[in-house]
Design a protein around this motif. Structure first.
Motif, mmCIF file in Angstrom:
data_model
loop_
_atom_site.group_PDB
_atom_site.id
_atom_site.type_symbol
_atom_site.label_atom_id
_atom_site.label_comp_id
_atom_site.label_asym_id
_atom_site.label_seq_id
_atom_site.Cartn_x
_atom_site.Cartn_y
_atom_site.Cartn_z
ATOM 1 N N TYR A 103 0.843 -1.203 0.000
ATOM 2 C CA TYR A 103 0.000 0.000 0.000
ATOM 3 C C TYR A 103 0.874 1.247 0.000
ATOM 4 O O TYR A 103 2.027 1.221 0.467
ATOM 5 C CB TYR A 103 -0.945 -0.019 1.201
ATOM 6 C CG TYR A 103 -1.863 -1.214 1.138
ATOM 7 C CD1 TYR A 103 -3.091 -1.139 0.488
ATOM 8 C CD2 TYR A 103 -1.464 -2.449 1.659
ATOM 9 C CE1 TYR A 103 -3.900 -2.254 0.373
ATOM 10 C CE2 TYR A 103 -2.274 -3.565 1.550
ATOM 11 C CZ TYR A 103 -3.488 -3.460 0.902
ATOM 12 O OH TYR A 103 -4.294 -4.565 0.774
ATOM 13 N N LEU A 104 0.290 2.354 -0.486
ATOM 14 C CA LEU A 104 1.066 3.575 -0.672
ATOM 15 C C LEU A 104 0.278 4.816 -0.263
ATOM 16 O O LEU A 104 -0.536 5.326 -1.047
ATOM 17 C CB LEU A 104 1.499 3.694 -2.141
ATOM 18 C CG LEU A 104 2.305 4.932 -2.524
ATOM 19 C CD1 LEU A 104 3.546 5.068 -1.665
ATOM 20 C CD2 LEU A 104 2.684 4.872 -3.996
ATOM 21 N N PRO A 105 0.505 5.333 0.952
ATOM 22 C CA PRO A 105 -0.071 6.635 1.314
ATOM 23 C C PRO A 105 0.583 7.753 0.509
ATOM 24 O O PRO A 105 1.718 7.622 0.032
ATOM 25 C CB PRO A 105 0.259 6.768 2.810
ATOM 26 C CG PRO A 105 0.709 5.416 3.249
ATOM 27 C CD PRO A 105 1.266 4.738 2.043
ATOM 28 N N ALA A 193 2.929 2.903 -14.100
ATOM 29 C CA ALA A 193 2.334 2.734 -12.780
ATOM 30 C C ALA A 193 2.391 4.033 -11.984
ATOM 31 O O ALA A 193 1.451 4.359 -11.247
ATOM 32 C CB ALA A 193 3.051 1.620 -12.015
ATOM 33 N N SER A 194 3.465 4.775 -12.126
ATOM 34 C CA SER A 194 3.573 6.055 -11.420
ATOM 35 C C SER A 194 2.434 6.988 -11.824
ATOM 36 O O SER A 194 1.840 7.666 -10.969
ATOM 37 C CB SER A 194 4.929 6.707 -11.723
ATOM 38 O OG SER A 194 5.040 7.960 -11.082
ATOM 39 N N ALA A 195 2.121 7.013 -13.096
ATOM 40 C CA ALA A 195 1.031 7.870 -13.563
ATOM 41 C C ALA A 195 -0.308 7.410 -12.991
ATOM 42 O O ALA A 195 -1.136 8.232 -12.559
ATOM 43 C CB ALA A 195 0.985 7.874 -15.089
ATOM 44 N N ALA A 196 -0.541 6.105 -12.968
ATOM 45 C CA ALA A 196 -1.799 5.575 -12.431
ATOM 46 C C ALA A 196 -1.904 5.835 -10.931
ATOM 47 O O ALA A 196 -2.973 6.222 -10.425
ATOM 48 C CB ALA A 196 -1.895 4.077 -12.718
ATOM 49 N N LEU A 201 -4.091 8.805 -6.167
ATOM 50 C CA LEU A 201 -3.878 9.642 -4.985
ATOM 51 C C LEU A 201 -4.575 10.984 -5.140
ATOM 52 O O LEU A 201 -5.168 11.504 -4.180
ATOM 53 C CB LEU A 201 -2.380 9.831 -4.746
ATOM 54 C CG LEU A 201 -1.623 8.577 -4.278
ATOM 55 C CD1 LEU A 201 -0.120 8.830 -4.316
ATOM 56 C CD2 LEU A 201 -2.063 8.173 -2.879
ATOM 57 N N ASP A 202 -4.534 11.552 -6.334
ATOM 58 C CA ASP A 202 -5.234 12.821 -6.575
ATOM 59 C C ASP A 202 -6.748 12.671 -6.406
ATOM 60 O O ASP A 202 -7.448 13.656 -6.133
ATOM 61 C CB ASP A 202 -4.921 13.344 -7.979
ATOM 62 C CG ASP A 202 -3.495 13.869 -8.111
ATOM 63 O OD1 ASP A 202 -2.857 14.116 -7.064
ATOM 64 O OD2 ASP A 202 -3.026 14.024 -9.256
#
Length: 249
Positions: A103-105, A193-196, A201-202
């Motif tokens: 997971y990534l906050p 993946a960074s873009a997704a 997050l946005d």
């Protein structure tokens, strides 16, 4: 987000998916419950999710749930998501996983700049990428299930990497990534993946990354973006209880 807050949020996700009441187990505890509507696993299967030092197990019916309780009693939490350890105690006829859950906050995100473009789900160029990757890799990626925009990179006219996410309960974004076989090893997965992830997050969502326990390349991409591994998941299909009771495997 603190580690405890992140874990509480993820606990809530998996309790909801299990369709059970109460808190997610912790402190070395294992809870095994009957839940015919559990989404921890395919219908009719047994689902096992370990998060930190606790585990939740769902059985598809009362007889198999009873079998799970008897067979898994006293088993170390970490062993519950090891297919070989579970199969040594249960009449397992099919397995999905194990898979790592990460997971990534927002405050841990390490984005990668990339000139990606977007396509709608189901676009012909995405279907062409999935065909090139083959049915197994495409199914494992989950790309066919995304409901976000799909972020893509091209080599000439061809889409060679794509990523998006599927909205899960509890404001979770399940990230899905796929790269063409002959374009792997070039950090394309990390860039799409960074873009997704940034889009998720946005949108106020918590990105989730699921990778095979032996899938070091996928786990490496997740770690590079800032994901934290919190647990693992295993699904098993059990033989009929009457045959299991008679010793037939």
């Amino acid at each position: 987000m603190t580690e405890d807050a992140l874990l509480r949020r993820v606990h809530g996700l998996w309790v909801g998916l299990a369709v059970v009441t109460g808190a997610f187990p912790a402190g070395g505890d294992v809870v095994i419950v009957h839940s015919a509507r559990s989404r921890l696993c395919p219908p009719g299967w047994a689902g096992i999710v370990r998060l930190a030092d606790g585990a939740l197990v769902t059985g598809p019916d009362e007889p198999r749930t009873g079998l799970l309780r008897r067979a898994l009693a006293g088993m170390p939490v970490d062993d519950l998501v090891r297919a070989d350890a579970v199969a040594a105690r249960l009449p397992v006829v099919d397995v999905l996983g194990p898979a790592v859950l990460a997971y990534l906050p927002a405050d841990r995100f390490r984005p990668v700049a990339a000139q990606v473009t977007t396509l709608p789900t189901g676009h012909d160029d995405i279907r062409a990428l999935m065909a090139a990757a083959g049915p197994d890799d495409s199914a494992e990626s989950g790309l066919a299930d995304v409901d976000s925009p799909v972020f893509v990179l091209r080599d000439g006219p061809d889409v060679v990497a794509a990523a998006g996410y599927e909205r899960w309960p509890e404001s979770t974004a399940h990230v899905c990534v796929l790269t063409a076989p002959d374009h792997r090893g070039r950090e394309l997965a990390r860039r799409t993946a960074s873009a997704a992830v940034g889009h998720a997050l946005d949108s106020g969502l918590l990105p989730q990354w699921r990778a095979r326990l032996v899938g070091e390349a996928s786990r490496k991409v997740a770690r590079a973006l800032g994901f934290t591994e919190l647990g693992a998941q295993l699904s098993v299909r059990l033989d009929a209880v009457d045959r299991a009771a008679s010793g037939q495997r």
